[in-house]
Design a protein around this motif. Structure first.
Motif, PDB file in Angstrom:
ATOM      1  N   GLN A 243       0.711  -1.054  -0.101  1.00 14.85           N
ATOM      2  CA  GLN A 243       0.065  -0.045   0.024  1.00 14.85           C
ATOM      3  C   GLN A 243       0.884   1.227   0.106  1.00 14.85           C
ATOM      4  N   ASN A 244       2.066   1.256   0.768  1.00 14.16           N
ATOM      5  CA  ASN A 244       2.738   2.405   0.922  1.00 14.16           C
ATOM      6  C   ASN A 244       4.000   2.218   0.223  1.00 14.16           C
ATOM      7  N   TYR A 245       4.129   2.707  -1.003  1.00 11.93           N
ATOM      8  CA  TYR A 245       5.228   2.584  -1.931  1.00 11.93           C
ATOM      9  C   TYR A 245       5.700   3.627  -2.166  1.00 11.93           C
ATOM     10  N   SER A 246       7.123   3.735  -2.742  1.00  8.63           N
ATOM     11  CA  SER A 246       7.995   5.018  -3.339  1.00  8.63           C
ATOM     12  C   SER A 246       8.377   4.073  -4.893  1.00  8.63           C
ATOM     13  N   ILE A 247       8.008   4.689  -5.798  1.00 10.32           N
ATOM     14  CA  ILE A 247       8.230   4.347  -7.025  1.00 10.32           C
ATOM     15  C   ILE A 247       9.636   4.390  -7.408  1.00 10.32           C
ATOM     16  N   LYS A 248      10.511   5.085  -6.617  1.00  8.73           N
ATOM     17  CA  LYS A 248      12.013   5.423  -6.778  1.00  8.73           C
ATOM     18  C   LYS A 248      12.332   4.097  -5.943  1.00  8.73           C
ATOM     19  N   GLU A 249      12.044   3.929  -4.890  1.00  8.23           N
ATOM     20  CA  GLU A 249      12.491   2.859  -4.161  1.00  8.23           C
ATOM     21  C   GLU A 249      12.248   1.490  -4.799  1.00  8.23           C
ATOM     22  N   LEU A 250      11.291   1.062  -5.404  1.00 10.66           N
ATOM     23  CA  LEU A 250      10.936   0.009  -6.252  1.00 10.66           C
ATOM     24  C   LEU A 250      11.808   0.035  -7.528  1.00 10.66           C
ATOM     25  N   LEU A 251      11.870   0.956  -8.115  1.00 14.23           N
ATOM     26  CA  LEU A 251      12.887   0.856  -9.116  1.00 14.23           C
ATOM     27  C   LEU A 251      14.590   0.598  -8.933  1.00 14.23           C
ATOM     28  N   LYS A 252      14.703   1.004  -7.743  1.00 13.17           N
ATOM     29  CA  LYS A 252      15.906   0.766  -7.129  1.00 13.17           C
ATOM     30  C   LYS A 252      16.045  -0.758  -7.052  1.00 13.17           C
ATOM     31  N   LYS A 253      15.206  -1.357  -6.509  1.00 19.23           N
ATOM     32  CA  LYS A 253      14.900  -2.836  -6.110  1.00 19.23           C
ATOM     33  C   LYS A 253      15.127  -3.658  -7.250  1.00 19.23           C
ATOM     34  N   ILE A 254      14.468  -3.121  -8.357  1.00 18.51           N
ATOM     35  CA  ILE A 254      14.558  -3.860  -9.868  1.00 18.51           C
ATOM     36  C   ILE A 254      15.953  -3.932 -10.061  1.00 18.51           C
ATOM     37  N   ILE A 255      16.655  -2.753 -10.110  1.00 21.77           N
ATOM     38  CA  ILE A 255      17.993  -2.523 -10.507  1.00 21.77           C
ATOM     39  C   ILE A 255      18.809  -3.446  -9.748  1.00 21.77           C
ATOM     40  N   GLN A 256      18.676  -3.635  -8.389  1.00 22.34           N
ATOM     41  CA  GLN A 256      19.332  -4.561  -7.642  1.00 22.34           C
ATOM     42  C   GLN A 256      19.264  -5.748  -8.141  1.00 22.34           C
ATOM     43  N   LYS A 263      28.702   0.407 -14.104  1.00 25.33           N
ATOM     44  CA  LYS A 263      29.091   1.171 -15.448  1.00 25.33           C
ATOM     45  C   LYS A 263      27.646   1.352 -16.116  1.00 25.33           C
ATOM     46  N   GLU A 264      26.745   0.710 -16.132  1.00 27.00           N
ATOM     47  CA  GLU A 264      25.587   0.857 -16.901  1.00 27.00           C
ATOM     48  C   GLU A 264      24.860   2.023 -16.120  1.00 27.00           C
ATOM     49  N   ILE A 265      24.672   2.229 -14.800  1.00 31.12           N
ATOM     50  CA  ILE A 265      24.261   3.263 -13.861  1.00 31.12           C
ATOM     51  C   ILE A 265      25.179   4.487 -14.119  1.00 31.12           C
ATOM     52  N   GLN A 266      26.296   4.313 -14.298  1.00 34.89           N
ATOM     53  CA  GLN A 266      27.142   5.502 -14.191  1.00 34.89           C
ATOM     54  C   GLN A 266      26.757   6.247 -15.861  1.00 34.89           C
ATOM     55  N   ASP A 267      26.772   5.334 -16.738  1.00 31.20           N
ATOM     56  CA  ASP A 267      26.457   5.975 -18.079  1.00 31.20           C
ATOM     57  C   ASP A 267      25.153   6.659 -17.955  1.00 31.20           C
ATOM     58  N   VAL A 268      24.013   6.263 -17.291  1.00 28.37           N
ATOM     59  CA  VAL A 268      22.819   6.892 -17.443  1.00 28.37           C
ATOM     60  C   VAL A 268      22.920   8.300 -16.555  1.00 28.37           C
ATOM     61  N   LEU A 269      23.684   8.237 -15.412  1.00 28.12           N
ATOM     62  CA  LEU A 269      23.732   9.316 -14.672  1.00 28.12           C
ATOM     63  C   LEU A 269      24.708  10.442 -15.109  1.00 28.12           C
ATOM     64  N   GLY A 270      25.504   9.989 -15.908  1.00 26.18           N
ATOM     65  CA  GLY A 270      26.830  10.872 -16.445  1.00 26.18           C
ATOM     66  C   GLY A 270      27.754  11.152 -15.252  1.00 26.18           C
ATOM     67  N   CYS A 271      28.100  10.048 -14.624  1.00 25.94           N
ATOM     68  CA  CYS A 271      29.056  10.304 -13.504  1.00 25.94           C
ATOM     69  C   CYS A 271      29.990   9.264 -13.562  1.00 25.94           C
ATOM     70  N   ARG A 272      31.396   9.611 -13.308  1.00 23.62           N
ATOM     71  CA  ARG A 272      32.275   8.805 -13.590  1.00 23.62           C
ATOM     72  C   ARG A 272      33.534   8.646 -12.159  1.00 23.62           C
ATOM     73  N   SER A 283      20.987   6.332  -5.466  1.00 22.70           N
ATOM     74  CA  SER A 283      20.395   7.693  -4.795  1.00 22.70           C
ATOM     75  C   SER A 283      20.444   9.006  -5.476  1.00 22.70           C
ATOM     76  N   GLN A 284      21.424   9.310  -6.245  1.00 19.62           N
ATOM     77  CA  GLN A 284      21.692  10.576  -7.008  1.00 19.62           C
ATOM     78  C   GLN A 284      20.548  10.642  -8.146  1.00 19.62           C
ATOM     79  N   MET A 285      19.842   9.470  -8.527  1.00 24.17           N
ATOM     80  CA  MET A 285      19.062   9.488  -9.590  1.00 24.17           C
ATOM     81  C   MET A 285      17.650   9.902  -9.473  1.00 24.17           C
ATOM     82  N   ASP A 286      16.964  10.697 -10.345  1.00 19.62           N
ATOM     83  CA  ASP A 286      15.713  10.915 -10.436  1.00 19.62           C
ATOM     84  C   ASP A 286      14.807   9.638 -10.940  1.00 19.62           C
ATOM     85  N   GLU A 287      13.722  10.010 -10.871  1.00 14.72           N
ATOM     86  CA  GLU A 287      12.724   8.603 -11.457  1.00 14.72           C
ATOM     87  C   GLU A 287      12.866   8.312 -12.801  1.00 14.72           C
TER      88      GLU A 287
END
Length: 942
Positions: A243-256, A263-272, A283-287
């Protein structure tokens, strides 16, 4: 149920009460401002204060735990809300208690008595409002004085670790089920695995498992997720949404879980920055970046993702955009209690919706044995079996309850018969108080907790019906409206709002549909026994309703200081002390033969009285209704009444009156005073005591029935003369009309008036029933026929359809009996493409021994066909939409052929005196491609 959840529910119910009461006060300020002279400022101040408290309650309702002081405060607020509503209703009562007709009152009393009553009512409401205003302010000040700073704000942000520390999710048990306890799951699992592994469908398939809480949806999904098929997929993830969910947290769980590389995460975030680990990067990513990461990793892969416990379409919509479609054979499984979620997630292909059902009695027993007793044979001692099965009846096939109760009994080393009997006799109390059983109410209570505030009282009201009672949709909706539980908003009529509320309860799997009408709409429903216990528990704590049954005692009803406002009598009276005050009662319902004697005149605030089925009800006292001027709903159907008193005319607010299946054969003259009456139901078949056969009862009309201008439902009544027909023709808002006639009634002038009546009502009528006479000429001569009919019933001798029947382009259901038509008339019915249900009753056609032949032509949307006392045959390609076939009284000499050609058939029912015919139908059903259910009854030969 843990205290925190219960209190949250309480606050949301109080929130509804306050909104209801605030609405009543505001309406009073608008409509009766002159009568509030001197206290209008106090009333407005009170409205503002109530709004403030309601906002606070809304913020508080997100908290799971409240301390004792907060709980007490909520209880105080609730009682103030109820008492304020009493005062408002008392005021309303005094304003409306002026008699309908004062023509016999002369002089002073004629002109000034109503005004004196209004002045007294104003003084009363003025005094009450002042007192209530002080009471509300006092409660608010006391709460502010003792509460912690920013309490409401904190209450809305208790999430994350803080929530996890204070709350353990009972649904976790669905993830860890021993293989020995997986009973009755194999067939369901194999079917879904077949969908998952279907190599002929390489597109993404979404599979929805939907059903009532506690049915084992999570367990079923977990067995599929953990099956050896998992090696078939390149990526997998199990995501608990809740019932009480956060889309960002759920997306993070999928990624994990799908093992996205850093490297894939760095490429999307543009952070090296190499110093940041994966968790910090996420944690620095938006939805949108999280969605992009999931989609990028899953693109081109065959994946399996389970979204467990999805409560809203919004949650699914936000998650689904992260899932690439592809052609790799990927699969997504969604579990939900909501049919709306199931339909929405499977919108591309509804065939992959799987409705999880309760276990059968035998599978329930097997699961119970496996939980309670030891391997390898899990045998139950003979002396315990009967009691064990009686305990299981309460579980009603709910695996959650079976496993939980079985676990309690398994924990007791000595399997004592007396202990089992004690649990059987006090199971409801044990579920409320035993920690080992508390998870049942916790899990079921989550569904209630998820309801919006306006649905909570609708759901709690279901607790006023007995256990395993079949609740008719219309009856429930009308009682909601009468009690003010449902009100139309934003121009939406009350009936539409009630229908919307009912559909939401069905879609959330909170009620179990038991019967559907011709359009597939739920006609009636039941509440699961376990959920009923939850409802009754909450209802008792919140003083929502009092239920009296054979188990009731004073301690199980409500504290002495609380007023009874809703009372449901279900065969017991021991719970009420003598001289119990029922003056604040708003609704009373009785279920059973012998309703207790009740002086309804003392219940002057009553909005609804439902005595349906109370067969031993004596005739009312002549003044029974004289004080019930606020009453909106009165059901006397299937009672032993033979007449209505003239005091029925005092029910100035009555909107619904049902006297079907009673011995009442004449409406009193006072009925015409009921200017607000919308539904008047009468007549029908009834049995006299000691008689086997029922007979049709006609109800005669008084003069002046035309005054009931708001009538939309009217029937079944005896239109016995021209004057009655003319008056009915003036009820221009009638949507549903039922009329019966005697052979002596239908003279030439009456037939002309029937034709004229149908022409006058052609724009409003949606349902028409005509009974007991030859109406051929009248129907043939209708100038402007009612072509908007949805339902048509004719139980009358005639010889062929009038020409305008072929133009019924909206008709859904047709029922015929005693019409003695010719077989060529069947062609008219074939061409009605909207027809869903067709009932061909006794003597609907002349030659019973000549086959009804159904071929490929016509009946494009017919789903239900019932045939009585007639031969029938179906050719290949006939009735392709037919799902239910009923054949009644198929006596020797009648034939049945071609059932195997009905490829869409789901049910076949037959009543016959021929054993061979029954065997034939059973064999056809068993070998039918669609495997329809077969219901056969052997009739005794005459």
């Amino acid at each position: 149920m843990e205290i925190g959840i219960a209190t949250t529910m309480a606050m949301q119910l109080v929130e509804f009460s306050f909104q209801s009461m605030t609405g009543k006060l505001e309406k009073m300020l608008e409509e009766k401002a002159s009568l509030l002279a001197g206290v209008e400022d106090d009333a407005q101040d009170m409205v503002d204060e109530l709004r403030s408290i309601t906002s606070y309650l809304t913020a508080m309702s997100t908290r799971r735990n409240l301390d004792v002081q907060q709980q007490n405060w909520v209880n105080e607020v609730r009682e103030v809300a109820y008492n304020a509503e009493d005062s408002i209703d008392e005021f309303d009562y005094h304003l409306r208690s002026t008699p309908y007709d004062e023509r016999g009152v002369k002089g002073f009393f004629k002109h000034f008595l109503p005004r004196i009553k209004s002045l007294k009512a104003r003084d009363c409401i003025a005094s009450d409002i002042k007192k209530l205003k002080v009471k509300v302010e006092d409660i608010k000040k006391r709460h502010d004085r003792y509460s912690l700073p920013n309490e409401a704000t904190r209450s809305g942000t208790a999430t994350g670790l803080d929530m996890a520390e204070r709350y353990s999710d009972p649904r976790i048990i669905g993830h860890f089920v021993e293989e020995a306890h997986l009973v009755g799951i194999n067939q369901s699992r194999d079917k879904i695995i077949g969908w998952v592994m279907d190599e002929n469908c390489l597109e993404l398939i979404v599979i929805s498992l939907v059903g009532f809480g506690g049915l084992g949806k999570t367990t079923l999904a977990k067995t599929i997720y953990d099956d050896p098929i998992r090696g078939h997929f390149q990526s997998r993830a199990w995501i608990a949404v809740s019932q009480n969910y956060s889309i960002k947290e759920l997306l993070k769980k999928i990624i994990q879980q799908i093992s996205v590389k850093k490297k894939e995460i760095q490429d999307v975030l543009g952070c090296r920055d190499a110093k940041l680990n994966t968790e910090k990067l996420l944690s620095q990513m938006d939805e949108s970046q999280l969605v992009q990461t999931v989609r990028g990793h899953l693109h081109g892969k065959r994946y399996l993702i389970v979204f467990d416990d999805v409560w809203s379409t919004e949650a699914w919509e936000s998650l689904s955009i992260a899932l690439p479609q592809g052609k790799e054979g990927s699969r997504v499984i969604v579990t939900s209690r909501s049919e709306e979620v199931a339909n929405y997630s499977c919108s591309r292909n509804r065939q992959f919706i799987f409705k999880v059902s309760p276990l059968s009695p035998e599978l329930s027993w097997e699961l119970f044995r496996r939980k309670v007793f030891e391997a390898p044979d899990y045998s139950c001692p003979p002396e315990l079996e009967n009691v064990g099965r009686e305990i299981l009846q309460k579980c009603n096939g709910l695996p959650l309850a079976i496993v939980t109760i079985g676990g309690l009994l398994a924990s007791k080393p000595d399997k004592k018969l007396e202990e089992w009997k004690d649990l059987r006799d006090h199971l409801r109390l044990e579920i409320q108080t035993n920690d080992m059983l508390s998870k049942i109410n916790q899990i079921l209570g989550l569904s209630y907790n998820d309801l919006p505030y306006y649905l909570k009282p609708c759901f709690l009201f279901l607790g006023t019906f007995p256990e395993d009672y079949e609740i008719r949709r219309k009856r429930l909706m009308r009682r909601w409206i009468a009690k003010g539980i449902v009100n139309g908003v934003g121009g939406l009529p009350d009936e539409k709002m009630a229908e919307r509320c009912f559909n939401q309860l069905v879609n959330r799997s909170l009620v179990q549909p038991s019967e559907f009408d011709d359009n597939g709409t739920v006609r009636s429903c039941r509440v699961h026994d376990m959920m009923l216990d939850v409802i009754i528990s909450i209802s008792r704590k919140e003083n929502f309703a009092v239920v009296l049954n054979k188990h009731s005692t004073q301690t199980t009803i409500q504290p002495r200081h609380q007023r009874i406002r809703r009372l449901s009598w279900q065969g017991g009276s021991s719970g009420l002390v003598p001289n119990t005050d029922l003056s604040h009662l708003r609704s009373f319902a009785a279920f059973g033969e012998d309703v207790p004697v009740n002086d309804y005149r003392k219940q002057r605030l009553s909005r609804a009285i439902d005595l349906e089925g109370c067969r031993n009800l004596d005739d009312f006292h002549p003044k029974s209704f004289s004080k019930l001027c606020l009453l909106k709903y009165l059901s006397l159907t299937n009672t032993g009444l033979s007449e209505l008193p003239d005091s029925i005319g005092d029910l100035q607010n009555l909107e619904f009156l049902d006297i079907r299946e009673t011995y009442i054969n004449k409406l009193p003259n006072a009925i015409v005073k009921l200017q607000k009456l919308v539904h008047l139901l009468a007549g029908g078949y009834i049995k006299w005591p000691c008689m086997e056969d029922s007979f049709f009862l006609n109800v005669y009309l008084p003069k002046g029935i035309r005054k009931l201008k708001k009538l939309r439902t009217f029937g079944l009544v005896r239109a016995h003369d021209v004057h009655s027909l003319q008056e009915i023709g003036e009820l221009v808002d009638l949507q549903k009309l039922g009329m019966s006639f005697g052979f002596r009634d239908l003279k030439r002038k009456a037939l002309e008036e029937i034709s004229a009546l149908l022409s006058k009502l052609n724009g409003s009528l949606r349902s028409l029933t005509l009974a007991n006479s030859n109406l051929k000429k009248a129907l043939d001569e209708v100038v402007s026929p009612p072509l908007l009919l949805h339902k048509l019933q004719i139980h009358a001798a005639r010889g062929g359809f009038p020409a305008w029947f072929a133009s019924l382009k909206q008709v859904v259901k047709i029922t015929l009996s005693n019409t003695r038509l010719q077989l060529q008339d069947l062609q008219v019915l074939r061409n009605l493409n909207t027809l869903v249900k067709l009932v061909l009753g006794f003597h609907s056609f002349d030659d019973n021994y000549e086959d009804f032949v159904f071929d490929q032509v016509g009946f494009a949307n017919l789903k239900f066909l019932e045939i009585e006392m007639h031969s029938v045959s179906f050719e290949e390609g006939a009735l392709q939409s037919l799902e239910i076939l009923k054949m009644d009284k198929i006596f020797i000499g009648y034939s049945v052929d071609g059932i195997e050609h009905l490829h869409g058939l789901k049910e076949v029912h037959i009543q016959t005196e021929n054993d061979d015919t029954i065997e034939m139908v059973k064999n056809i059903a068993a070998n039918h491609s669609n495997r329809p259910k077969c219901f056969a009854k052997l009739l005794k030969s005459a």
